[in-house]
Design an enzyme around this catalytic site. Structure first.
Site, mmCIF file in Angstrom:
data_model
loop_
_atom_site.group_PDB
_atom_site.id
_atom_site.type_symbol
_atom_site.label_atom_id
_atom_site.label_comp_id
_atom_site.label_asym_id
_atom_site.label_seq_id
_atom_site.Cartn_x
_atom_site.Cartn_y
_atom_site.Cartn_z
ATOM 1 N N ARG A 186 42.249 62.672 -2.491
ATOM 2 C CA ARG A 186 43.047 61.691 -1.770
ATOM 3 C C ARG A 186 42.246 61.181 -0.585
ATOM 4 N NH1 ARG A 186 46.386 63.914 1.008
ATOM 5 N NH2 ARG A 186 46.404 66.085 0.382
ATOM 6 N N TYR A 223 41.746 58.473 -8.755
ATOM 7 C CA TYR A 223 41.979 59.913 -8.661
ATOM 8 C C TYR A 223 43.371 60.290 -8.158
ATOM 9 C CZ TYR A 223 40.507 64.725 -8.598
ATOM 10 O OH TYR A 223 40.378 66.047 -8.899
ATOM 11 N N LYS A 278 52.572 61.318 -4.587
ATOM 12 C CA LYS A 278 52.607 61.312 -3.119
ATOM 13 C C LYS A 278 53.161 59.993 -2.572
ATOM 14 C CE LYS A 278 50.574 65.322 -3.146
ATOM 15 N NZ LYS A 278 51.320 66.541 -2.819
ATOM 16 N N HIS A 324 57.516 68.055 0.729
ATOM 17 C CA HIS A 324 56.334 68.590 0.038
ATOM 18 C C HIS A 324 56.580 70.089 -0.190
ATOM 19 C CE1 HIS A 324 51.655 69.064 0.182
ATOM 20 N NE2 HIS A 324 52.073 68.872 -1.047
ATOM 21 N N SER A 382 48.552 71.423 1.268
ATOM 22 C CA SER A 382 47.840 71.363 0.002
ATOM 23 C C SER A 382 46.887 72.551 -0.135
ATOM 24 C CB SER A 382 47.024 70.078 -0.072
ATOM 25 O OG SER A 382 47.840 68.993 0.247
ATOM 26 N N CYS A 394 47.340 75.771 -0.604
ATOM 27 C CA CYS A 394 47.665 77.045 0.050
ATOM 28 C C CYS A 394 48.382 77.971 -0.916
ATOM 29 C CB CYS A 394 48.581 76.825 1.247
ATOM 30 S SG CYS A 394 47.715 76.404 2.734
ATOM 31 N N ASP A 454 55.453 71.259 -6.263
ATOM 32 C CA ASP A 454 54.855 70.392 -5.232
ATOM 33 C C ASP A 454 55.862 69.586 -4.420
ATOM 34 O OD1 ASP A 454 52.433 69.514 -3.992
ATOM 35 O OD2 ASP A 454 52.611 67.598 -5.031
ATOM 36 N N ARG A 507 41.211 69.491 -11.003
ATOM 37 C CA ARG A 507 42.650 69.625 -11.286
ATOM 38 C C ARG A 507 42.958 69.838 -12.755
ATOM 39 N NH1 ARG A 507 46.233 68.803 -6.693
ATOM 40 N NH2 ARG A 507 44.835 68.225 -5.011
HETATM 41 C C1 OXD Z 1 48.209 67.671 -2.603
HETATM 42 C C2 OXD Z 1 48.475 67.683 -4.035
HETATM 43 O O1 OXD Z 1 47.158 67.190 -2.191
HETATM 44 O O2 OXD Z 1 49.525 68.207 -4.409
HETATM 45 O O3 OXD Z 1 49.065 68.132 -1.849
HETATM 46 O O4 OXD Z 1 47.678 67.156 -4.814
HETATM 47 MN MN MN Z 2 50.835 68.672 -2.837
#
Ligand code: OXD
Ligand code: MN
Length: 649
Positions: free
Chosen positions: A112, A261, A270, A290, A312, A314, A337, A431
């Site tokens: 991102r 991406y 998002k 989130h 993100s 974690c 998520d 991913r």
């Molecule tokens: C993030 C994702 O970046 O879920 O939080 O991809």
């Molecule tokens: Mn996320």
């Protein structure tokens, strides 16, 4: 299927930025001529509801694709798109598994891009707080409508020349659920279509449900009309110099250019479910967060649902799919998520997962850390930027003990016979994009239209020092403050470099759709309505390190021991005691039966006064500098309360 008829320019539509961009760049006759020359190669424009048709035509007029494909979401369509992508060299099959594919991106397009993500509103303060003089704001990026207009004018006209524009009608949440919302994404990337089919419910059934209703307008282009001046790297067209991910809340519109991406291009995730979603949620009185959602059942059969916000990378996906180490406990996954949550008529907070798939960070996922994810990804999965093995499998950091030692590894950068020690085999933000329904522990209610009732909300982050394993908020307001004060070590999911402790309030810092001060007011307002069963709020930290720099807590399946304590607190069990920072477990209140690792529980709950004094200062500085006059008084009071309690420690 058929040719688009020449239609008149749809003047009755609300004026979107893109429409203005088109008008600025082309005469009406020229765009109509363009439209007339377009092929609809899949689907039927005449069968689209007028609002959808207008949006598609408008985008076609601006972007000038050579063909239009209206996605039906069918298996046949998916198979033929995957075949086409394979032929073009965008993806290759991972022959060890069923219907699994590997894409490698241009190394310039791997995450991102927060610095190029904007929200455009007439008033800046609607989007971001005004930081203190001389301080750069970090709570989102605002762009004026005029500047955005110029940026879009500069990018979108003609950007799909030579390419097909795919029209993806998609639902965030189960199709037809009163909690769900619909979007239509136009994109020139078939990889995005295949990924959106995994991550959302998409296709004809969504159009049928939508009728001529309103939807989120989502336009995406890789930003490389054909012929390209230079051939794409890895057959992955993108335009990093010109990347922009723009949100226009007034129009319910997203325009993303230049990146193929993840969160930059899968616009349901998002951009819609969090950024625009949080604005819609504020206006309609609910929460778009989130957060993962999981169901947890104790050995007595009592079940609770919790929602948890972590920044993100974690371990949200790992927690959402955990295999509990304590006998008799069961965890079931609703989502990993995003949570959309609203109070029902009985005052219970109900949550749905608006997504249909997992777009999980691959490195670190393994049979030992997340066996359920490993089972999920063995079919119908698109992998991006992972390494491959000579026997047709995938590989990434963390799988060292699970890969056939005789197979050779090719890294995501194409390094053959890759060996550990140099660059990582898989990109740290590589991913898997995999259907949620394939996860062996999906909750029976994961697609329930009413959502699941939430008993506890958990905040957390990577805190190597000073922050205990778990603590509970004294009340809702204190919990909102805890969310506001969240900090965590930075991640590979965005473009940040190095390991620094960053403020990441509510794990939403990159995803707030509006002024964070107003967002806090919205959260605080939840307790102002009568007859609400407010969930209890907790903070966890699996990542505290000892003086030896090793993690103090084993994490993963052992985290159920913390969830057990949380569930008991939800039942008002007397297993907590007050501390300066919140309610922490009484001595021996965490069940350690059968734990093989030796854990120093005193150390893991130790609250060093100097650390917390410093923490209070950091939070104060952050609030003063970043939220400034938009900080609600209540949050200021909460911080003062913490400061006074810490003083007395
Ligand atoms: C993030 C994702 O970046 O879920 O939080 O991809
Ligand atoms: Mn996320």
């Amino acid at each position: 299927m058929g040719r688009i008829e020449t239609t008149s320019v749809p003047e009755q539509l609300p004026v979107t930025f893109l429409k203005q961009a088109r008008l600025a760049h082309s005469t009406k006759t020229a765009v109509e001529a363009n439209l007339a020359s377009l092929n609809v190669i899949h689907g039927d424009m005449d069968k689209l509801a007028p609002k959808v048709r207008n949006y598609v035509e408008e985008n076609a007029m601006i972007c000038q694709p050579s063909a239009i494909h209206i996605c039906d979401g069918s298996e046949t369509e998916n198979t033929s798109l995957l075949k086409m992508l394979e032929k073009e060299g965008v993806i290759k099959p991972l022959s060890k598994y069923e219907n699994c594919w590997l894409a490698k991106t241009d190394p310039a397009d791997v995450a991102r891009v927060e610095s190029k993500t904007f929200i455009s509103t007439p008033k800046k303060r609607d989007t971001i707080p005004t930081p203190k003089d001389g301080v750069k704001g970090t709570l989102g990026n605002w762009m004026s409508p005029e500047k955005l207009q110029n940026s879009l004018n500069d990018r979108f006209p003609g950007c799909m020349k030579g390419r097909t524009m795919y029209v993806i009608p998609f639902s965030m949440g189960p199709v037809g659920s009163p909690l769900s919302k619909i979007g239509v994404q136009c994109t020139d990337s078939a990889y995005v279509v295949a990924s959106m089919r995994v991550m959302t419910r998409m296709g004809q059934k969504v159009l049928d449900t939508l009728g001529n209703g309103d939807f989120i307008n989502a336009l995406h282009s890789v930003g490389q009309p054909l012929p390209m001046a230079k051939p794409p790297v890895n057959n992955w067209p993108c335009n990093p110099e010109k990347t922009i991910v723009a949100h226009i809340p007034e129009n319910n519109e997203i325009c993303s250019f230049g990146s193929g991406y993840g969160g930059n291009s899968l616009l349901g995730k998002k951009c819609f479910a969090l950024r625009l979603g949080s604005i819609i949620a504020r206006d309609e009185g609910w929460l778009a967060e989130h957060m993962l959602i999981l169901g947890i059942t104790n050995p007595q059969g009592q079940k609770k649902y919790v929602a948890a916000a972590f920044p993100s990378a974690c371990g949200k996906t790992n927690l959402a799919m955990m295999n509990p180490s304590l006998p008799g406990w069961k965890v079931e996954c609703v989502g990993d998520d995003i949570a959309w949550m609203r109070f029902d008529d009985e005052g219970r907070l109900r949550a749905i997962n608006p997504e249909a798939g997992f777009f999980g960070v691959a490195p670190g996922t393994s049979d030992s850390t997340n066996p359920n994810a490993m089972k999920t990804v063995r079919s119908n999965t698109i992998f991006t930027n992972v390494a491959e093995t000579s026997d047709g499998g995938f590989f990434w950091e963390g799988m060292e003990n699970e890969v056939d030692p005789n197979s050779k590894i090719t890294s995501w950068l194409g390094e053959e016979n890759w060996k550990a020690g140099g660059k990582p085999a898989a990109h740290p933000n590589s991913r898997f994009c995999t259907p949620a329904a394939q996860c062996p522990i999906m909750d029976p209610l994961w697609e329930d239209a009413k959502g699941v009732p939430i008993d506890a909300i958990i905040f957390g982050g990577r805190r190597p020092k000073g922050v205990p394993l778990v603590y509970e908020a004294f009340n809702w307001r204190h919990g909102v403050f805890m969310g506001a004060a969240m900090r965590s070590e930075s991640t590979a999911a965005a473009e940040h470099k190095g390991k620094v402790i960053m403020h990441d309030p509510f794990a939403m810092r990159p995803f707030f759709g509006y002024n964070f001060g107003d967002y806090l007011k919205h959260w605080l307002s939840m307790e102002q309505k009568p007859n609400r069963h407010l969930p209890k709020i907790f903070h966890v930290n699996w990542f505290r390190k000892g003086d030896d720099n090793k993690f103090m807590w084993p994490g993963f399946g052992e985290n159920v021991r913390v969830l057990d304590w949380i569930c008991r607190r939800v039942n008002n069990d007397d297993c907590g005691k007050d501390s300066a920072i919140g309610i922490i477990p009484k001595t021996d209140a965490i069940n350690l039966d059968g734990l093989t690792d030796s854990v120093d529980m005193d150390a893991i709950f130790n609250l060093p006064k100097d650390f917390w004094q410093q923490e209070v200062k950091e939070i104060r500085k952050y609030f003063d500098e970043q939220v400034n006059v938009d900080l609600p008084d209540e949050i200021d009071n909460q911080l003062n309360g913490l400061r006074e309690r810490v003083k007395k420690m």
